[in-house]
Motif scaffolding. Structure first.
Motif, PDB file in Angstrom:
ATOM      1  N   GLY A  44      -0.149   4.555   0.195  1.00 35.48           N
ATOM      2  CA  GLY A  44      -0.788   5.783   0.685  1.00 35.48           C
ATOM      3  C   GLY A  44       0.146   6.461   1.669  1.00 35.48           C
ATOM      4  O   GLY A  44       1.313   6.072   1.800  1.00 35.48           O
ATOM      5  N   PRO A  45      -0.345   7.468   2.378  1.00 38.39           N
ATOM      6  CA  PRO A  45       0.519   8.205   3.309  1.00 38.39           C
ATOM      7  C   PRO A  45       1.243   7.296   4.310  1.00 38.39           C
ATOM      8  O   PRO A  45       2.437   7.484   4.560  1.00 38.39           O
ATOM      9  N   ALA A  46       0.558   6.291   4.853  1.00 39.27           N
ATOM     10  CA  ALA A  46       1.194   5.425   5.861  1.00 39.27           C
ATOM     11  C   ALA A  46       2.281   4.572   5.224  1.00 39.27           C
ATOM     12  O   ALA A  46       3.419   4.499   5.723  1.00 39.27           O
ATOM     13  N   ASP A  48      -4.457   3.762   8.131  1.00 36.36           N
ATOM     14  CA  ASP A  48      -5.910   3.601   8.133  1.00 36.36           C
ATOM     15  C   ASP A  48      -6.335   2.154   8.222  1.00 36.36           C
ATOM     16  O   ASP A  48      -7.432   1.856   8.669  1.00 36.36           O
ATOM     17  N   GLY A  52       0.832  -1.212   0.000  1.00 42.75           N
ATOM     18  CA  GLY A  52       0.000   0.000   0.000  1.00 42.75           C
ATOM     19  C   GLY A  52       0.855   1.246   0.000  1.00 42.75           C
ATOM     20  O   GLY A  52       1.693   1.425   0.885  1.00 42.75           O
ATOM     21  N   LEU A  96      -2.011  -7.066  -4.260  1.00 44.94           N
ATOM     22  CA  LEU A  96      -1.531  -8.338  -3.721  1.00 44.94           C
ATOM     23  C   LEU A  96      -2.628  -9.079  -2.980  1.00 44.94           C
ATOM     24  O   LEU A  96      -3.409  -8.466  -2.242  1.00 44.94           O
ATOM     25  N   GLU A 134       2.052  -1.380  -4.665  1.00 41.61           N
ATOM     26  CA  GLU A 134       0.859  -0.533  -4.701  1.00 41.61           C
ATOM     27  C   GLU A 134      -0.096  -1.062  -5.774  1.00 41.61           C
ATOM     28  O   GLU A 134       0.308  -1.320  -6.910  1.00 41.61           O
ATOM     29  N   ALA A 135      -1.371  -1.195  -5.389  1.00 41.76           N
ATOM     30  CA  ALA A 135      -2.366  -1.726  -6.318  1.00 41.76           C
ATOM     31  C   ALA A 135      -2.593  -0.800  -7.505  1.00 41.76           C
ATOM     32  O   ALA A 135      -2.836  -1.258  -8.627  1.00 41.76           O
ATOM     33  N   GLY A 176      -2.329   6.853  -2.542  1.00 37.46           N
ATOM     34  CA  GLY A 176      -3.490   6.386  -1.779  1.00 37.46           C
ATOM     35  C   GLY A 176      -4.632   7.380  -1.811  1.00 37.46           C
ATOM     36  O   GLY A 176      -4.932   7.966  -2.856  1.00 37.46           O
ATOM     37  N   ARG A 177      -5.247   7.596  -0.689  1.00 39.15           N
ATOM     38  CA  ARG A 177      -6.443   8.427  -0.610  1.00 39.15           C
ATOM     39  C   ARG A 177      -6.176   9.854  -1.083  1.00 39.15           C
ATOM     40  O   ARG A 177      -7.074  10.556  -1.555  1.00 39.15           O
ATOM     41  N   SER A 213      -0.037  -3.519  -8.557  1.00 32.66           N
ATOM     42  CA  SER A 213       0.245  -4.774  -7.854  1.00 32.66           C
ATOM     43  C   SER A 213      -0.719  -4.974  -6.691  1.00 32.66           C
ATOM     44  O   SER A 213      -0.385  -4.734  -5.537  1.00 32.66           O
TER      45      SER A 213
HETATM   46  P1  ADP Z   1      -3.259   5.246   4.526  1.00 30.20           P
HETATM   47  O1  ADP Z   1      -3.806   6.605   4.808  1.00 30.20           O
HETATM   48  O2  ADP Z   1      -3.315   4.354   5.710  1.00 30.20           O
HETATM   49  O3  ADP Z   1      -1.915   5.279   3.893  1.00 30.20           O
HETATM   50  P2  ADP Z   1      -4.678   4.961   1.954  1.00 30.20           P
HETATM   51  O4  ADP Z   1      -6.075   4.512   1.754  1.00 30.20           O
HETATM   52  O5  ADP Z   1      -4.366   6.377   1.639  1.00 30.20           O
HETATM   53  O6  ADP Z   1      -4.268   4.568   3.456  1.00 30.20           O
HETATM   54  O7  ADP Z   1      -3.721   4.091   1.072  1.00 30.20           O
HETATM   55  C1  ADP Z   1      -3.840   2.718   0.990  1.00 30.20           C
HETATM   56  C2  ADP Z   1      -3.165   2.272  -0.295  1.00 30.20           C
HETATM   57  O8  ADP Z   1      -3.045   0.863  -0.270  1.00 30.20           O
HETATM   58  C3  ADP Z   1      -3.929   2.624  -1.563  1.00 30.20           C
HETATM   59  O9  ADP Z   1      -3.070   3.296  -2.470  1.00 30.20           O
HETATM   60  C4  ADP Z   1      -4.372   1.271  -2.138  1.00 30.20           C
HETATM   61  O10 ADP Z   1      -4.374   1.252  -3.541  1.00 30.20           O
HETATM   62  C5  ADP Z   1      -3.303   0.342  -1.574  1.00 30.20           C
HETATM   63  N1  ADP Z   1      -3.740  -1.056  -1.413  1.00 30.20           N
HETATM   64  C6  ADP Z   1      -4.854  -1.503  -0.782  1.00 30.20           C
HETATM   65  N2  ADP Z   1      -4.912  -2.851  -0.819  1.00 30.20           N
HETATM   66  C7  ADP Z   1      -3.812  -3.265  -1.490  1.00 30.20           C
HETATM   67  C8  ADP Z   1      -3.296  -4.532  -1.856  1.00 30.20           C
HETATM   68  N3  ADP Z   1      -3.922  -5.647  -1.535  1.00 30.20           N
HETATM   69  N4  ADP Z   1      -2.116  -4.577  -2.537  1.00 30.20           N
HETATM   70  C9  ADP Z   1      -1.456  -3.445  -2.851  1.00 30.20           C
HETATM   71  N5  ADP Z   1      -1.903  -2.215  -2.534  1.00 30.20           N
HETATM   72  C10 ADP Z   1      -3.058  -2.114  -1.862  1.00 30.20           C
END
Ligand code: ADP
Ligand code: SF4
Length: 689
Positions: A398-400, A646, A396, A465, A419-420, A426-427, A463
Motif C-alpha cells: 500500500g502507500p506506506a 496504517d 504490504g 505472508l 504483497e498479498a 493497497g487501500r 504473497s
Molecule cells: P497503508 O496505507 O499503511 O500502506 P494499505 O491498507 O493501503 O496500508 O496497504 C496494506 C497492504 O498490505 C495491502 O495491499 C495488503 O494486501 C497488504 N498486506 C496485508 N497483510 C499482508 C500480508 N500478511 N502479506 C503481504 N501483504 C499483506
C-alpha cells in the motif's frame, strides 16, 4: 533532452525589466511557515528553484501591522529584520538562476489582527476577519488610504533591498484592493467608491506607486482574482467586472497573474474531486486579449502536454503552479530531461491546504519531503546512500510499503516487497474508484513505475505472508506495512465504545461497500470518520439509485474537509443530488430495521428506519503479524522489526506515505536526540534545569 513538443515551455520571457529563463512559475502560495520559520521557508523556496522553476514566489507578505493573519503563517516586511530573513530566501532562489517574486499583501477586513491587536481597515467598515470575531473594521479615511499607499511603497523598497525581482500588488482573494473593487464591500461616496473608475482608483494608484518606487529594476506584477469582486450577493447572475478592470489597467503592470477566486475559499485551488486539470481556463481565457503583458494562470497542471497546449493556444503565456510544485518541486527539470514519466503528479487531494489552514508547515500526500527540507534535511530527489546496504523485507504494497520500499531502494538497500494481492496499491486500489478520487491512484502509479525499474528491488505478488513464512525467509530487517481494516462496531471519532447492533441488521463497512457488497433498499450512512469516506459513499449510492440518508454527529457533512477547502463543495453536491442530511445526531443503537439516534446537544432521541446501514467510523491496525513476530522468543531473530503506515496507526494516505519515507530515512541511523528534526527556536542564553 526534452521533446520538441515542449520547446515552448523552455522559452525565456521578458517580464518588465527582468527575464524569466522558462515558463514555469511557482505562483505565491502559503506554506504554513511564514516569518516565524525563516530557515524552513528559505529552504522550501530554494528547492523549487533547484527543481527548475524559472520564477519562485514568496507567499502573502504583510506590508504593515494592520494586516496580520495570525494564527495562519504569513510573511512580513515590516522592518530590517524581515528584510534579512527574506533576503535569505531570495539568495537561495537566485542560486539556481531563478527569479524571486514577492506578494505584498494587505488583507483589509479579511485580516484577523489577533496577534497585532490593532483594528482592521476596510473601504466601508464592515465586519472583519476570517475567524468571524465580533468586531467591525474601521472605514478608511483619506489619510488611511495615503498611509496604505506609503506602506506599499515602503514594503516594495524593502523587497527590492532583499533582492526580489518581481514585486506584486495583490488584488486577489477578497483582500483590501479587491474590497475597494467590490460593490459588496465598497459603499463609499468619495472618489474611491461608486463608479468602477472610482473603485479601481486605489489599485491603479498602488500599481503606479510601486512602479515608481522599484520599477527601474523590478517587475511589477498584479495578482487579480477574477470573478471574485463583483458579486453583490452569492448566487447573483452576471455582473462580473473583471474584464473591465483588466481593460482599464491593461498595460500598467509588467505581468498579470490571474486566477479564479469566486465567492468561496477553495475555488482557486479546487480539489480534484470537484475540478479537472486546467479548470480555470474558462474563467481567465479573456485576459490575454485585453493586454500585451505576459499572463500567468494556474489550473493544477501536471501534464506537460496540457501546459504546452495552454501556451500554444494562447490561453496564458506562463504556466503558474502551486500544488504541482509541492507534489514535485523538480517537475520542470524532469520535463527538460525527458523524464516526464517520473513526475510525482499532484493528486488534487488538498492535504496541503489543510496544513496551511491548521497553521502548520505544508504536508503533501505525494511528496513526503515537502516542509522537511530544512528541519529534516530531506531532498525530494537525493537520498543518502547506504555505506553497507542491508536486505530488508517490506510486507504490504500500500502507500506506506510502496514509499518505504522505494526510498530504501533509492538509498541502495536490497529490498524485497511482498504483497498479498495481485496488484500494488493497497487501500488506494479500491478508494480511487470512489466518486471523484480517480487521480489518487497516481500515488501508486508513481511509486510502482519506479520500483519496477529498480534492480535492487524484488516484488512478489499474491504473497500473503504468515509469521512462519517471514521467519523462514530469514531477513534480519522486516518492515510491516499491512494496513488497517474498518471497524463494524460503531466506534469512531465521537463513539468511543461499541454500540449495540442487532445481528439481523444489514450493516456494512466501507470496505464491504468498496468490495461491491449487496446494498439493498434505503441506505443510511453513519459518518463518524468526518473525512471523505462518508460523503463519497453517499454519492456512490445516490448515483446507483438508492435513497440515501447521511447521519453525522458533526454540525456539517464531512466536517474535516473544511480544512481541505472542500466542505462547501461536498455538502452542496450531496444536497443537490438529493441526499437527506441529518447533522448533530449520535448513533446509539441499531435494531434490525431501525436506528436510534440522539441529539449531541440535548440527548433527545429519534428513530430512523433503514434497509442497509453503512458505518463510516474508525479503522483498526492490521498488526497481528507484528504481534506474533515480536513475541520474546521471536523478536531476537530480527535486527529490526517495525510497523509503518496504517498498521502502526491508521490515518490518511498522507500519513502512511510520510511514515514509510520517515522509516527509510531513519533506517540504520542511531537516533541521538529526543526530537528527530530541527526546530526554529530562539536559543536562550542560560538554561537552568
Ligand atoms: P497503508 O496505507 O499503511 O500502506 P494499505 O491498507 O493501503 O496500508 O496497504 C496494506 C497492504 O498490505 C495491502 O495491499 C495488503 O494486501 C497488504 N498486506 C496485508 N497483510 C499482508 C500480508 N500478511 N502479506 C503481504 N501483504 C499483506
Ligand atoms: Fe497535490 Fe495533494 Fe500534494 Fe496538495 S497535498 S500538492 S493536492 S498531492
Amino acid at each position: 533532452m526534452y521533446s520538441s513538443n515542449y520547446d515552448v515551455l523552455f522559452e525565456p520571457i521578458r517580464i518588465g525589466p527582468v527575464t524569466a529563463k522558462n515558463r514555469f512559475y511557482q505562483t505565491p502560495h502559503a506554506n504554513g511557515m511564514g516569518y516565524n520559520m525563516p530557515n524552513s521557508s528559505a529552504a522550501y523556496r530554494e528547492m523549487k528553484a533547484e527543481g527548475g522553476w524559472g520564477v519562485v514566489s514568496v507567499e502573502y507578505c504583510s506590508i504593515h501591522e494592520t494586516s496580520d493573519d495570525g494564527p495562519c503563517a504569513y510573511q512580513a516586511l515590516w522592518d530590517g529584520n524581515d528584510v534579512k530573513a527574506l533576503a535569505q530566501t531570495a539568495e537561495g532562489i537566485h542560486r539556481h538562476d531563478a527569479l524571486a517574486a514577492i506578494e505584498l499583501w494587505h488583507g483589509g477586513l479579511k485580516s484577523n489582527n489577533r496577534f497585532t491587536r490593532v483594528p482592521t481597515m476596510s473601504p466601508s467598515g464592515h465586519m472583519t476577519g476570517y475567524l468571524h470575531t465580533a468586531s467591525v473594521s474601521r472605514a478608511m479615511t483619506k489619510k488611511d488610504i495615503r498611509d496604505l499607499r506609503r506602506w506599499q511603497v515602503d514594503a516594495a523598497l524593502r523587497a527590492k533591498q532583499a533582492g526580489y525581482d518581481i514585486i506584486y500588488v495583490y488584488a486577489g482573494h477578497e483582500f483590501l484592493p479587491v474590497q475597494f473593487l467590490s460593490k459588496k464591500y465598497n459603499q463609499r461616496t468619495d472618489e474611491y467608491g461608486g463608479s468602477l473608475t472610482n473603485r479601481v482608483r486605489l489599485l491603479r494608484e498602488m500599481i503606479e506607486d510601486t512602479r515608481e518606487a522599484v520599477g527601474d529594476s523590478c517587475a511589477v506584477a498584479v495578482r487579480l482574482g477574477v470573478h471574485g469582486f463583483a458579486h453583490p450577493v452569492i448566487g447573483t447572475e452576471g455582473g462580473y467586472e473583471d474584464r473591465e478592470v483588466i481593460e482599464m489597467l491593461a498595460e500598467l503592470p509588467d505581468l498579470w497573474d490571474v486566477n479564479f477566486a469566486g465567492s468561496h475559499n477553495g475555488n482557486d485551488s479546487c480539489s480534484a474531486r470537484f475540478s479537472n486539470e486546467g479548470y480555470q481556463e474558462s474563467f481567465i481565457d479573456f485576459v490575454k486579449s485585453t493586454t500585451s503583458k505576459p499572463v500567468v494562470g494556474v489550473g493544477r497542471f501536471t501534464s506537460p502536454d496540457t501546459m504546452a497546449g495552454q501556451i500554444r493556444r494562447g490561453v496564458i503565456d506562463i504556466i503558474g503552479a502551486a500544488r504541482p510544485t509541492i507534489a514535485d518541486p523538480f517537475l520542470p527539470n524532469k520535463i527538460r530531461e525527458g523524464r516526464e514519466d517520473e513526475i510525482r503528479e499532484c493528486i488534487g487531494c488538498n492535504i496541503c491546504r489543510s496544513a496551511n489552514n491548521e497553521a502548520l508547515p505544508l504536508r503533501c500526500t505525494q511528496n513526503p519531503t515537502i516542509g522537511e527540507e530544512w528541519r529534516r534535511g530531506w531532498h525530494p530527489e537525493k537520498f543518502p546512500q547506504a555505506s553497507e546496504p542491508e536486505s530488508v523485507l517490506v510486507v504490504g504494497g500500500g502507500p506506506a510499503g510502496l514509499e518505504c520500499a522505494l526510498t530504501l531502494g533509492r538509498m541502495g538497500h536490497h529490498v524485497t516487497l511482498a504483497e498479498a494481492g495481485e496488484e500494488l496499491g493497497g487501500r488506494l486500489l479500491k478508494e480511487a474508484k470512489l466518486p471523484g478520487l480517480s487521480s489518487w491512484i497516481r500515488v501508486v502509479d508513481y511509486r510502482a513505475t519506479l520500483l519496477k525499474r529498480m534492480p535492487n528491488v524484488e516484488i512478489y505478488y499474491d504473497s500473503q505472508l504468515s509469521a512462519e513464512d517471514i521467519i523462514e525467509f530469514g531477513f534480519s530487517h522486516v518492515v510491516l506495512a499491512t494496513g488497517s481494516q474498518w471497524r463494524a462496531d460503531g466506534v469512531g471519532f465521537s463513539n468511543k465504545r461499541p454500540i449495540e447492533i442487532n445481528p439481523d441488521a444489514r450493516v456494512l463497512t466501507p470496505a464491504d461497500c468498496m468490495n461491491d457488497a449487496d446494498v439493498q433498499g434505503d441506505v443510511v450512512i453513519f459518518d463518524d470518520d468526518h473525512y471523505y469516506m462518508g460523503g463519497c459513499l453517499a454519492e456512490k449510492y445516490m448515483n446507483a439509485g438508492h435513497s440515501v440518508t447521511l447521519v453525522t454527529p458533526a454540525t456539517s457533512v464531512s466536517e474535516w474537509t473544511a480544512l481541505t477547502d472542500e466542505q462547501w463543495f461536498v455538502q452542496t453536491k450531496l444536497l443537490q443530488s438529493g441526499v437527506n442530511i441529518i447533522t448533530t445526531q449520535q448513533l446509539t443503537k441499531v435494531e434490525a430495521k431501525t436506528l436510534e439516534l440522539a441529539c449531541v446537544y440535548s440527548g433527545k432521541s429519534q428513530t430512523l428506519s433503514f434497509d442497509t446501514l453503512i458505518l463510516a467510523t474508525a479503522r483498526m491496525p492490521k498488526n497481528e503479524l507484528f504481534e506474533q513476530l515480536t513475541q520474546p522468543e521471536q523478536e531476537q531473530r530480527f535486527e529490526s522489526i517495525r510497523c509503518i503506515g496504517d498498521c502502526e496507526a491508521p490515518g490518511a494516505v498522507v500519513d502512511a506515505v510520510h511514515s514509510g519515507h520517515r522509516f527509510a530515512r531513519l533506517f540504520g541511523r542511531e537516533q541521538t536526540h529526543t526530537v528527530s528534526f530541527k526546530r526554529e527556536q530562539i536559543i536562550l542564553e542560560t538554561i537552568n534545569i
